[in-house]
Design a protein around this motif. Structure first.
Motif, mmCIF file in Angstrom:
data_model
loop_
_atom_site.group_PDB
_atom_site.id
_atom_site.type_symbol
_atom_site.label_atom_id
_atom_site.label_comp_id
_atom_site.label_asym_id
_atom_site.label_seq_id
_atom_site.Cartn_x
_atom_site.Cartn_y
_atom_site.Cartn_z
ATOM 1 N N GLY A 46 10.671 -6.078 -27.714
ATOM 2 C CA GLY A 46 10.837 -6.438 -29.122
ATOM 3 C C GLY A 46 10.014 -7.639 -29.543
ATOM 4 N N GLN A 47 9.505 -8.423 -28.563
ATOM 5 C CA GLN A 47 8.650 -9.573 -28.870
ATOM 6 C C GLN A 47 7.320 -9.138 -29.493
ATOM 7 O OE1 GLN A 47 9.648 -12.892 -28.278
ATOM 8 N NE2 GLN A 47 11.622 -11.917 -27.836
ATOM 9 N N TYR A 48 7.001 -7.837 -29.405
ATOM 10 C CA TYR A 48 5.743 -7.323 -29.961
ATOM 11 C C TYR A 48 5.858 -6.945 -31.440
ATOM 12 C CZ TYR A 48 3.694 -7.027 -25.292
ATOM 13 O OH TYR A 48 3.185 -7.330 -24.056
ATOM 14 N N ALA A 49 6.978 -7.191 -32.060
ATOM 15 C CA ALA A 49 7.157 -6.821 -33.464
ATOM 16 C C ALA A 49 6.045 -7.410 -34.341
ATOM 17 C CB ALA A 49 8.523 -7.300 -33.956
ATOM 18 N N HIS A 50 5.364 -6.547 -35.075
ATOM 19 C CA HIS A 50 4.327 -6.904 -36.058
ATOM 20 C C HIS A 50 3.064 -7.511 -35.441
ATOM 21 C CE1 HIS A 50 7.160 -5.943 -39.197
ATOM 22 N NE2 HIS A 50 8.035 -6.812 -38.721
ATOM 23 N N LYS A 51 2.910 -7.455 -34.129
ATOM 24 C CA LYS A 51 1.744 -8.083 -33.489
ATOM 25 C C LYS A 51 0.456 -7.284 -33.694
ATOM 26 C CE LYS A 51 4.360 -11.364 -31.926
ATOM 27 N NZ LYS A 51 4.475 -12.600 -32.727
ATOM 28 N N LEU A 52 0.565 -6.009 -34.076
ATOM 29 C CA LEU A 52 -0.630 -5.197 -34.328
ATOM 30 C C LEU A 52 -0.851 -4.925 -35.815
ATOM 31 C CD1 LEU A 52 -0.604 -2.482 -31.484
ATOM 32 C CD2 LEU A 52 -2.305 -4.275 -31.831
ATOM 33 N N ASP A 53 -0.134 -5.646 -36.653
ATOM 34 C CA ASP A 53 -0.197 -5.376 -38.096
ATOM 35 C C ASP A 53 -1.599 -5.537 -38.670
ATOM 36 O OD1 ASP A 53 2.474 -4.939 -37.896
ATOM 37 O OD2 ASP A 53 3.107 -6.463 -39.340
ATOM 38 N N ALA A 54 -2.430 -6.387 -38.085
ATOM 39 C CA ALA A 54 -3.760 -6.651 -38.640
ATOM 40 C C ALA A 54 -4.721 -5.482 -38.438
ATOM 41 C CB ALA A 54 -4.353 -7.916 -38.022
ATOM 42 N N ALA A 55 -4.381 -4.552 -37.558
ATOM 43 C CA ALA A 55 -5.262 -3.403 -37.290
ATOM 44 C C ALA A 55 -5.096 -2.337 -38.360
ATOM 45 C CB ALA A 55 -4.941 -2.822 -35.918
ATOM 46 N N ASP A 56 -6.197 -1.680 -38.693
ATOM 47 C CA ASP A 56 -6.129 -0.554 -39.624
ATOM 48 C C ASP A 56 -5.553 0.679 -38.929
ATOM 49 O OD1 ASP A 56 -7.576 -1.715 -42.035
ATOM 50 O OD2 ASP A 56 -9.047 -2.054 -40.439
ATOM 51 N N THR A 57 -5.935 0.870 -37.688
ATOM 52 C CA THR A 57 -5.337 1.907 -36.840
ATOM 53 C C THR A 57 -4.827 1.219 -35.585
ATOM 54 O OG1 THR A 57 -6.854 3.616 -37.650
ATOM 55 C CG2 THR A 57 -5.721 4.046 -35.556
ATOM 56 N N ALA A 58 -3.520 1.297 -35.369
ATOM 57 C CA ALA A 58 -2.896 0.586 -34.248
ATOM 58 C C ALA A 58 -2.435 1.603 -33.200
ATOM 59 C CB ALA A 58 -1.714 -0.244 -34.731
ATOM 60 N N ILE A 59 -2.755 1.299 -31.936
ATOM 61 C CA ILE A 59 -2.469 2.232 -30.845
ATOM 62 C C ILE A 59 -1.825 1.482 -29.682
ATOM 63 C CG2 ILE A 59 -3.456 3.923 -29.247
ATOM 64 C CD1 ILE A 59 -5.975 3.912 -31.096
ATOM 65 N N VAL A 60 -0.836 2.111 -29.071
ATOM 66 C CA VAL A 60 -0.252 1.605 -27.832
ATOM 67 C C VAL A 60 -0.342 2.700 -26.776
ATOM 68 C CG1 VAL A 60 1.880 0.900 -26.652
ATOM 69 C CG2 VAL A 60 1.302 -0.059 -28.891
#
Length: 454
Positions: free
Chosen positions: A365-379
């Protein structure tokens, strides 16, 4: 001097073995697994163990020191033999301290940025022809090894982490260096398997600040709330040196430091986090006697540490970057940096969940919103890694919930990930790959070439 390494194949351990070999020490070692680049480097110098495994008969009374690596276990048979013989047993931080008793000691610590700040300091010292010893956690351009120890250098610069020193010594590594100057770049909870609470994690850095000697110097990021508290503690015998983001501007995809007396200073690195790193490195270098002008001249040619925002390839309309980022704070900073540097381009950002912390349901849960700056976000994550680490299974839906990003793409199959990336439009788009792992063996070089041809 005869020194034996238990777990000689470790990243720092094999570099330390090489450094001592070059000082004329007789080096032996053992390990139950040794991979490249350690294997090739040790073999080239005749230091590679003849057999893989642990051999108590390698431990004898003529050894001056035994260095115990974190990869070994408490019940290691070579360790047991060394204890029986009453030999001097050190973790590698303890031994490096013994080698630097008469040097000025600088330790660069923090949850993020410590490798880059250490690298910047070493680069500036080398460009300005200073003598120094060092320990850094990545391979650097112009530096043959990650560890250097000499009798001549008056100072040593060490990248110090908060992880335990050895299987028998759970104190954080950075406490064993006993620095005169310490820099803490920021505190963001990590290493969940060792520090199960935020409080236990922060305590390690409090101990580092408290360990400084009288007239010691504590350099810290004053924009970090926790560091602001630690840096302004009540010890009047320590000099606090706060820093913040260096003034800068971005022009046509290149970052420049803006300065009052030296004009615009062009850089090869970018990102707000690196502008903080530069401020921290500048503060350290000034404490070590470099002038501001000497530092600015040197930093213009700093290309970055290996795997830290490394450019795998670029053309006029696309670029592919690789970064070691895996902890939540690093993922966020690196993603924001890539987007800010090229705001007119689409950013496709992919992070691999690979570490114990990142795959733990209580931590993810510490990763919440950590990829928001990407236009396409992938994990991407490999379910077999969860099994190997004996962690509870995680579903793609769990990952989406944790990142708080509905448009997040989640892959557990590397071929599916590769097909998805190849199907994207790479006209005016950049790719950012973030991991401390290998994305399931994905060939990033071939992928980069294909992207740049598309």
């Amino acid at each position: 001097m005869q020194v034996h390494f238990i777990a000689i194949g470790g990243s720092v351990m094999h570099n330390l073995a090489i450094a001592l070999h070059r000082k004329g020490y007789q080096i032996t070692g053992s390990d139950d697994e040794i991979y490249d680049p350690a294997r090739t480097r040790l073999q080239k110098l005749g230091l590679l163990p003849a057999e893989i495994g642990w051999f108590p008969d390698k431990i004898h009374s003529n050894l001056d020191a035994v260095i115990l690596g974190m990869h070994a276990r408490k019940d290691n048979p070579e360790l047991a033999r060394a204890q029986e013989l009453g030999l001097a047993i050190y973790s590698y931080p303890e031994y490096i301290y013994q080698q630097s008793l008469h040097k000025q000691r600088v330790v660069i610590a923090g949850s993020h940025g410590k490798t880059t700040i250490t690298s910047m300091v070493l680069h500036a010292l080398r460009v300005n022809q200073r003598q120094f010893d060092y320990l850094v956690g990545a391979q650097l351009d112009g530096f043959e090894t990650m560890v250097k120890l000499s009798d001549e250098a008056p100072l040593i610069v060490v990248e110090g982490d908060e992880y335990p020193a050895s299987p028998t010594d759970l104190a954080p590594k950075f406490l064993h260096y006993h620095p005169h100057i310490a820099l803490i770049s920021g505190i963001a909870w990590d290493h969940y398997n060792v520090f199960p609470t935020w409080e236990s994690y922060v305590k390690q850095f409090e101990q580092l600040a408290d360990s400084l000697p009288k007239s010691g110097v504590l350099i810290f990021d004053e924009t970090d709330d926790m560091l602001d508290v630690i840096g302004k503690n009540e010890r009047v015998d320590i000099r606090p040196v706060p820093y913040e983001v260096h003034a800068h501007k971005i022009v046509n995809g290149q970052t420049f430091l803006t300065t009052t007396n030296y004009g615009d200073v062009p850089l090869l690195v970018f990102g707000e986090h690196n502008m903080k790193n530069i401020s921290g490195a500048l503060a350290v270098c000034e404490e070590l006697g470099l002038t501001t002008e000497q530092f600015y001249r040197a930093i213009q040619t700093f290309k970055g540490a290996s795997n830290r925002m490394e450019t795998l390839g670029k053309n006029e309309h696309a670029a592919v970057f690789k970064d070691f980022a895996h902890a939540p704070s690093k993922v966020e900073a690196t993603t924001k940096a890539a987007k800010s540097q090229f705001p007119e381009r689409e950013l496709i950002a992919c992070v691999e969940l690979h570490t114990f912390s990142s795959l733990n349901k209580d931590f993810i849960g510490q990763y919440a919103h950590k990829l928001d700056a990407a236009d396409t976000a992938i994990v991407y994550y490999n379910p077999h890694t969860l099994t190997h680490k004996r962690l509870a299974p995680i579903e793609p839906s769990d990952v989406k919930d944790a990142f708080k990003l509905e448009r997040l793409e989640v892959f557990t199959d590397v071929e599916a990930l590769q097909q998805f990336l190849r199907s994207q439009s790479w006209q005016h788009a950049n790719l950012l790959m973030m991991s401390s792992g290998t994305f399931g063996g994905l060939d990033l070089k071939t992928l980069t070439n294909d992207i740049l041809k598309s």
